[in-house]
Design an enzyme around this catalytic site. Structure first.
Site, mmCIF file in Angstrom:
data_model
loop_
_atom_site.group_PDB
_atom_site.id
_atom_site.type_symbol
_atom_site.label_atom_id
_atom_site.label_comp_id
_atom_site.label_asym_id
_atom_site.label_seq_id
_atom_site.Cartn_x
_atom_site.Cartn_y
_atom_site.Cartn_z
ATOM 1 N N GLU A 79 23.494 -78.842 5.007
ATOM 2 C CA GLU A 79 24.172 -78.050 3.976
ATOM 3 C C GLU A 79 23.189 -77.102 3.297
ATOM 4 O OE1 GLU A 79 26.406 -80.539 1.291
ATOM 5 O OE2 GLU A 79 28.022 -80.745 2.737
ATOM 6 N N GLU A 126 31.342 -83.632 8.648
ATOM 7 C CA GLU A 126 31.518 -84.717 7.685
ATOM 8 C C GLU A 126 32.962 -84.681 7.213
ATOM 9 O OE1 GLU A 126 28.667 -84.759 4.494
ATOM 10 O OE2 GLU A 126 27.025 -84.277 5.851
HETATM 11 C C1 GLA Z 1 27.466 -83.757 1.677
HETATM 12 C C2 GLA Z 1 26.158 -84.174 2.297
HETATM 13 C C3 GLA Z 1 26.137 -85.633 2.648
HETATM 14 C C4 GLA Z 1 26.699 -86.465 1.518
HETATM 15 C C5 GLA Z 1 28.097 -85.985 1.199
HETATM 16 C C6 GLA Z 1 28.758 -86.740 0.075
HETATM 17 O O1 GLA Z 1 28.380 -83.502 2.612
HETATM 18 O O2 GLA Z 1 25.876 -83.423 3.454
HETATM 19 O O3 GLA Z 1 24.816 -86.008 2.920
HETATM 20 O O4 GLA Z 1 25.887 -86.301 0.414
HETATM 21 O O5 GLA Z 1 28.042 -84.666 0.783
HETATM 22 O O6 GLA Z 1 28.804 -88.080 0.326
#
Ligand code: GLA
Length: 626
Positions: free
Chosen positions: A178, A259
């Site tokens: 991210e 995710e």
């Molecule tokens: C983001 C991050 C993950 C985690 C999620 C929330 O997507 O990439 O590592 O922190 O948020 O659980």
């Protein structure tokens, strides 16, 4: 040899379209004796792939250490994934977020700490302390990139030899995490940084596809990747709309939700987050029906064992709970939940699912424990203490090279000092004057000052790092006392400070805890409890130990009603933090830690009326929104 490629429309496994149906399972949050069980249950959900992050700081507690054994044996974890007939996705960071201490970035990495290591031990405060954050982190910075090069050289060879192209399970590898959400980096530097990560990754023999993942909006997706890397997106609802956004940024090739948030994490002092099985199932159905690939975040969350939890700070510092259950399809103790069955039914509409649900574990053994041995923390400091640093200004924990946990600070105050005011406390300090309780400074509660008793003496602050921030610009900030420490009439000077090896307390204090029975307090409490053999009440900070017999190998759930805050160990293994703040009311004790006869130890920072604890039949993760 097999191949895995990104085609014009699909992922191609050996040249044939392949829909990745994956689930996140962090080996670092699960006892290694349970890896095989959790991987198997993930397969029974209908998954064909397991995804894991790699937490750099889990392997590298110090710059010159790198551990790939036992709980850190990622090679073995990937081999178990392969043995179950599943593929793997690896996300080695260097930054992972993941509600993990520092987002996986080792605290020793941050330029201030590096500089200090180079200078030799030092004192004095850094100019950028109160701003938080750390220059160079997640940027095209030579010192940072150099450290990543070393990390990759130690880690990635074990991944390289397990790639699909060598007959192993690994299909693809993520670059950064991210990155589009990380503020303050100019676009050209972003690209240079990501390209350097790609180069360092390829240099270690990784030849499978590389990808980035970002939150599913235009801003993040446009800033987080590179044209030559495949883009994936993270979201937990409104699948169709989010896939359309991703398509704008990834015009060809397979769409993947890297995710799919099927639950959420918990923070101390907040409610327990849940999502309904129906909602998760509906959104997953939309994804799979669109032909997209998916990684359930999480298929099984596990536990922030030890002192590994991270924290968020968007104005209020909120550390993550010990439980990382995540309301995932497999609960913290690996049991299939209603969500498991709902998601399995959805997956079965789109792909073959084994006709075999995982076993439902029965209730855990219920046991009462009397913690009848004790020691005041103040009495055992010499057994726990690292080297003492003397300095004019209060050092940070990072100055003490204490990357997590506790340190003890002291300075002399006079009768007319009247009030103690710290610039910042990261994250909590229990303050005493010549051993008498004065109060608590607390970052989460924005409590930065305390009135002092009107007498001279030695002020001590037991300072706790409750987890390093894992998201946003505060990644890399120093811990401990930060900024000037003042009283009504002066800046406090003449500090002595030492790291405490509290996490190793069971070994370090083996002979130091004494029976509490026989004291007058013990007799009074016993009488109040109808003559039960109960030891004296608990006035912290203090260590407590008791033994209990139970079913060896069985999972247990430790309930500490009446206790306030602290750490809990079973048979010398640190389960994590407990807190009466909730929401979590039980700590998970993985079965592999449990023997016929066991030792429970607690560090209680505040107090409890009665030194009893209970193991209960089922977890209690606390109240939810409704
Ligand atoms: C983001 C991050 C993950 C985690 C999620 C929330 O997507 O990439 O590592 O922190 O948020 O659980």
């Amino acid at each position: 040899m097999p191949t895995f490629e990104i085609g014009e429309r699909d992922f191609l496994l050996d040249g044939r379209p392949f829909q990745v149906i994956s689930g996140a399972l962090h080996y670092f949050r699960v006892h290694p004796d349970q890896w095989a069980d959790r991987i198997r249950s993930a397969r029974l959900l209908g998954l064909n792939t397991i995804e894991t992050y790699v937490a750099w700081n889990f392997h590298a507690p110090e710059p010159d250490e790198f551990d790939l054994t036992g709980r850190r044996d990622l090679g073995r974890f990937l081999d178990l994934v392969a043995a179950e007939g599943l593929h793997a996705i690896v996300r080695p960071g260097p930054y992972i977020c993941a509600e993990w201490d520092g987002g996986g970035l080792p605290a020793w990495l941050f330029p201030s700490a590096l500089r200090q290591a180079q200078d030799g031990a030092g004192s004095g405060r850094r100019a950028d302390d109160s701003a938080g954050g750390a220059a160079g982190v997640r940027r095209h910075d030579p010192a940072f990139l150099d450290a990543i090069g070393t990390y990759y050289a130690r880690l990635l060879p074990l991944v390289a030899k397990r790639q699909v192209t060598t007959g192993g399970p690994v299909l693809m590898v993520q670059v950064e995490n991210e990155y589009g959400a990380y503020p303050g980096v100019p676009d050209d530097e972003r690209a240079a940084y990501l390209r350097e990560l790609v180069r360092l990754t390829r240099e270690q023999g990784i030849d499978v596809p590389l990808f980035t993942s970002d939150q599913a909006d235009d801003e993040h997706l446009s800033r987080g990747g590179l044209p030559e890397l495949h883009k994936t997106a993270n979201f937990g609802s409104r699948s169709t709309e989010r896939l359309a956004v991703l398509r704008r940024h990834q015009p060809t090739g397979p769409l993947m939700c890297m995710e799919f948030w099927d639950g959420w994490f918990d923070s101390w002092g907040q409610v327990h987050h849940v999502t309904t099985p129906d909602q998760a199932a509906g959104d997953l159905d939309d994804l799979l029906a669109a032909g997209a690939s998916v990684n359930l975040y999480m298929v099984h969350g596990g536990t922030n064992l030890g002192l590994t939890n991270g924290a968020n700070d968007k104005g209020t510092y909120l550390p993550i709970t010990t439980s990382y259950d995540y309301d995932a399809p497999l609960s913290e103790h690996g049991a299939p939940t209603a969500k498991f069955h709902a998601l399995r039914a959805v997956i079965a509409k789109h792909a073959p699912v084994p006709d075999e649900p995982p076993a439902e574990p029965g209730p855990a053994p219920e046991v009462d424990v009397v913690l009848d041995h004790r020691a005041a923390l103040a009495d055992v400091v010499p057994l726990l203490s690292g080297p003492v640093t003397a300095s004019d200004a209060a050092p940070t924990l990072d100055d003490l090279r204490q990357w997590s946990g506790f340190a003890l600070y002291s300075a002399r105050v006079e009768a007319d000092d009247e009030v103690l005011v710290v610039g910042e406390v990261r994250d909590r300090a229990i303050v005493a004057l010549d051993g008498d309780p004065v109060g608590v400074l607390d970052r989460s509660a924005h409590l930065y000052s305390l009135p002092l008793p009107r007498r001279a003496g030695t002020l001590t602050l037991l300072v706790e790092d409750r987890g390093r921030v894992n998201y946003g610009p505060r990644i890399g900030e120093p811990k401990g006392l930060v900024g000037a420490v003042r009283t009504a009439r002066r800046e406090l000077t003449g500090w002595r400070a030492a790291p405490l090896r509290v996490e190793d307390a069971p070994a370090l204090l083996a002979g130091a805890l004494r029976p509490a029975d026989g004291s007058p307090e013990a007799a009074a409490v016993a009488e109040a409890h109808g003559g039960d053999a109960v030891a004296a009440p608990v006035a912290g900070p203090s260590f407590h130990r008791g033994t209990f017999d139970t079913v060896a190998g069985a999972d247990h759930f430790l309930r500490l009603d009446g206790w306030t805050r602290g750490l809990a160990w079973v048979n010398g293994e640190l389960l994590g933090r407990y807190s009466s703040q909730g929401p979590t009311a039980t700590l998970y004790v993985p079965g592999p830690l449990v023997r016929d006869t066991n030792e429970l130890m607690l560090l209680e920072l505040h107090g409890a009326a009665v030194p009893r604890a209970r193991f209960v039949a089922a977890p209690d993760l606390g109240p939810t929104e409704e």
